[in-house]
Design a protein around this motif. Sequence first.
Motif, PDB file in Angstrom:
ATOM      1  N   ILE A 592       0.850  -1.191   0.000  1.00 26.33           N
ATOM      2  CA  ILE A 592       0.000   0.000   0.000  1.00 26.33           C
ATOM      3  C   ILE A 592       0.882   1.235   0.000  1.00 26.33           C
ATOM      4  N   VAL A 593       0.598   2.147  -0.930  1.00 27.57           N
ATOM      5  CA  VAL A 593       1.264   3.450  -0.956  1.00 27.57           C
ATOM      6  C   VAL A 593       0.220   4.514  -0.624  1.00 27.57           C
ATOM      7  N   LEU A 594       0.397   5.149   0.523  1.00 32.83           N
ATOM      8  CA  LEU A 594      -0.472   6.252   0.914  1.00 32.83           C
ATOM      9  C   LEU A 594       0.151   7.556   0.423  1.00 32.83           C
ATOM     10  N   VAL A 595      -0.540   8.252  -0.476  1.00 32.51           N
ATOM     11  CA  VAL A 595      -0.021   9.501  -1.027  1.00 32.51           C
ATOM     12  C   VAL A 595      -0.583  10.642  -0.183  1.00 32.51           C
ATOM     13  N   ASP A 596       0.297  11.197   0.678  1.00 29.89           N
ATOM     14  CA  ASP A 596      -0.117  12.245   1.621  1.00 29.89           C
ATOM     15  C   ASP A 596      -0.047  13.593   0.926  1.00 29.89           C
ATOM     16  N   ASN A 597      -1.223  14.117   0.578  1.00 26.89           N
ATOM     17  CA  ASN A 597      -1.287  15.367  -0.176  1.00 26.89           C
ATOM     18  C   ASN A 597      -1.340  16.563   0.777  1.00 26.89           C
ATOM     19  N   TRP A 598      -0.179  16.803   1.431  1.00 29.46           N
ATOM     20  CA  TRP A 598      -0.006  18.001   2.255  1.00 29.46           C
ATOM     21  C   TRP A 598      -0.974  18.026   3.444  1.00 29.46           C
ATOM     22  N   SER A 599      -1.019  16.927   4.159  1.00 32.88           N
ATOM     23  CA  SER A 599      -1.822  16.917   5.381  1.00 32.88           C
ATOM     24  C   SER A 599      -1.242  17.917   6.366  1.00 32.88           C
ATOM     25  N   ALA A 600      -2.130  18.556   7.161  1.00 30.61           N
ATOM     26  CA  ALA A 600      -1.674  19.669   7.997  1.00 30.61           C
ATOM     27  C   ALA A 600      -1.827  19.423   9.485  1.00 30.61           C
ATOM     28  N   THR A 601      -2.390  18.304   9.886  1.00 26.17           N
ATOM     29  CA  THR A 601      -2.674  18.109  11.310  1.00 26.17           C
ATOM     30  C   THR A 601      -1.632  17.222  11.967  1.00 26.17           C
ATOM     31  N   GLN A 602      -1.505  17.385  13.280  1.00 26.68           N
ATOM     32  CA  GLN A 602      -0.620  16.512  14.045  1.00 26.68           C
ATOM     33  C   GLN A 602      -1.141  15.083  14.026  1.00 26.68           C
ATOM     34  N   GLU A 603      -2.438  14.966  13.997  1.00 27.16           N
ATOM     35  CA  GLU A 603      -3.040  13.632  13.932  1.00 27.16           C
ATOM     36  C   GLU A 603      -2.576  12.897  12.678  1.00 27.16           C
TER      37      GLU A 603
END
Length: 840
Positions: A592-603
């Motif tokens: 699985i490749v999760l593409v993180d598109n500029w997430s902004a939260t600490q969570e």
Amino acid sequence: MNAPLAATPRVAQFAGYFDSLDGRELRGWACNLTSPREPVKLHVLLDEQEIGTVICDQLRQDVQASIGVMTPRLGFAFTLPDSVVDGLEHRLGLRFPDRSIVPSLAANDGQIRHEDIVFMLAPRFRFDSFVDGFRAGALRGWVQRVDPASGARLGACDVAIHIDGAPFKQVRADRFRGDVAAAIGGDPNCGFEVAIPRNQRRAGAHRFSFHVIPENVELSGSPVVTSVVDDQLEARLLLLGETVDRLHREISALRTQIADLTPKARHTLGDYDVWAREYFDSLRARVAERRAASGGGADGQPLVSVICPTYKPDMEHFIAAVESVIAQTWTNWELIVVDDGGKSLEVAARLAEYCRADPRIKLLRLRKNVGIAGATNAGIAAAKGKWIAFFDHDDLLVDVALERMFQAAHGLEAKIIYSDEDKIDDAGVFQEPNFKPDFDYRYLLGCNYICHLTLVRADVLREAGDLRAQYDGAQDHDLMLRLTEIVPRDEILHVPEVLYHWRKTPNSTATTVANKQYAVKAGVQAVADHLKRVGHTAEVKALNDITIYDVRWSLQRTPDVTIIIPFKDQIDTTRECVARLLENTDYKHFNIVLVDNWSATQEAADFCQEIVRDKRVSVMPVREEFNYSRLNNLAAAKSQSEFFFFMNNDLFMHDPQWLQIVLSEALAADDIGAVGGKFLYPSGAVQHVGVAVGPNGVATHVHRGLPGNDYGYIGRAVLSHETTAVTAAGMLVRAEAFREVDGFDEVNLKVAYNDVDFCLKLRDAGWRIIQCNDFVAVHHEGLSRGSDDRPEHEARFQEETRHMHVKWGDNPLYLRDPAYSPHFRLEQSYYDLARPGGAD
């Protein structure tokens, strides 16, 4: 004188009471003490009016022990009518046969009271509803009856409509409303649409009220105060009238404009008979126009042998069938009627008359009954035509059927030609059209959708061999599968015209397959044997004991699959999506490749750090503006897997076999480029079972809003089949195909339609796309990025729509989706019919 006798106290003959009222269900017991074995008949009174009787003959062993009678059968149960559930007070009483009161057992203190009871039952259901208002000449809305106990939402409610306080019409709200089912679940057949007759349209505002009956509950959004005459339309009509007075030469054109301004009702499948009669007029006109353009005449017409096996037919239907062949505008035919040992003097006499009157009609008599396959083979052996047509003895050909088939095949190297069909009942009503896709091998494995009318070149048919008696009931399905083994798919031509009427009688398979269960078994065997011949390992079984078949491929190898999931924050959704993948995927060769598109939260940061502890998961950060196409392209570029599975983070898996199922579908043939799945809303309604494309709306999810277990149109919601596009919310793609067409368009289609465009590129390059309905998942559509309906997205969405029209506007795939009939509207809820016409 004798003294008077003392008065003797009266001994009661009957004992009993009613001890419970549960909703509308009344229960209790009664006994005739002088004849305990004789059941007592009680009289039920509601509001002092007798509404029925009840016999006390049910088991009540608890009462038997307490009163010491011999029989335990002295209980009763009685259901009060629906009308008592109205929120009003009612008086309920029971009477013994001597009309004395049956006592009641008070629920609060357990005391027996010799009096009737007063009760009140609130309506069991509540109603969710909305009145959409007046549009295009009709009042529209929807209503669902909601059971608070079970949560079930039912349609088909009755609605009373009043205009200005006066009763206007009662309608049943059972029209298909996929939008409602998609939004809140429940029965999609909950809509209503009432046209206002022109003789009731008057200027000025009117008050329309809507109530569910018999409950008399007013619908949400009611009343509606509106004008049923468009002021702009009135002004236009006046202007046109003045112009007509001044310019008589333009009167015809002006009348056309007026007609165009008049709202026209949309035809649904329920209106098919009305639609069909207009359609057949159009069909005949188009065939005649082509005939005239080509010079007409019978010169060069190949001979068509129409094979008609018969066995003790209904004479009226048989005569109509023969007459429909005689009426053909294509004149170079022979009709070979094979009497399969029926020995009917009436049939023989009538056929003798036909043969004397028309030498093109020939009778072949078999001494004994050999069955449908044997009789058809005898007819084929006697045929002299270049083409063979198959015809049942009680069906009908449209008069231009053969001519239209050959018009469509002109200049092509077709070896098999098939058309659309419908059914006709004894009253002559056209029903249940089968508007077919262009040749679809995967769909053909699931059902013999080709059926009628089919023409096969005689030399090809003889190469394929005789029909086989061991498949009687599915002999035509077996034959068609064997023909696919020797005829390339591009030499199988579909003519999207209704040219054949299948007779619907009480004993025909057109009415119920239950009449011929042997056909179901024969069909399973025919498909299984075909797959063995062509080297496939698969399990074949009938779905719900009807002639549609589920084919599950065996997985012959285990290639690597990279699952690509773009996300931005929304960690609860993404976490559940990934957790379900890891827990509910039996297939081992995936990452699985999760593409993180500029997430902004600490969570989000904590989640990414946590999730990569599982070696099957990696995170690719992409700090750019949202561009769905680019996010997927970047992830695919770094993968060496043989397959990619693109999915949204709001798609939840529940079947551990899901990846094996979809992968085995992709590996079933080397030319399969992509495979999609059947995705449901959380309510259980269909969100996706394939995408249809076209210039009238770019794309639509067919069957959207249909109940998840519904067969759909001709089984297409349960049978896997080829489609022109599938959604990238869950799409398996062969990496080779992905790279060949340069992946998703990240320049022009950043958000919308990138999956449709990608699929069109695949199809244009020769790859096939499969809608795999054995792969089912739940899609929380809209959680991942929201809707395109919001104002801030409108300009971008309109530009992406324009791009699709410009790029694909002249492409045959886009102009006429080969997997979707031109007789259906693209912009619709569920297979609304397009204006009658044809598509070449």
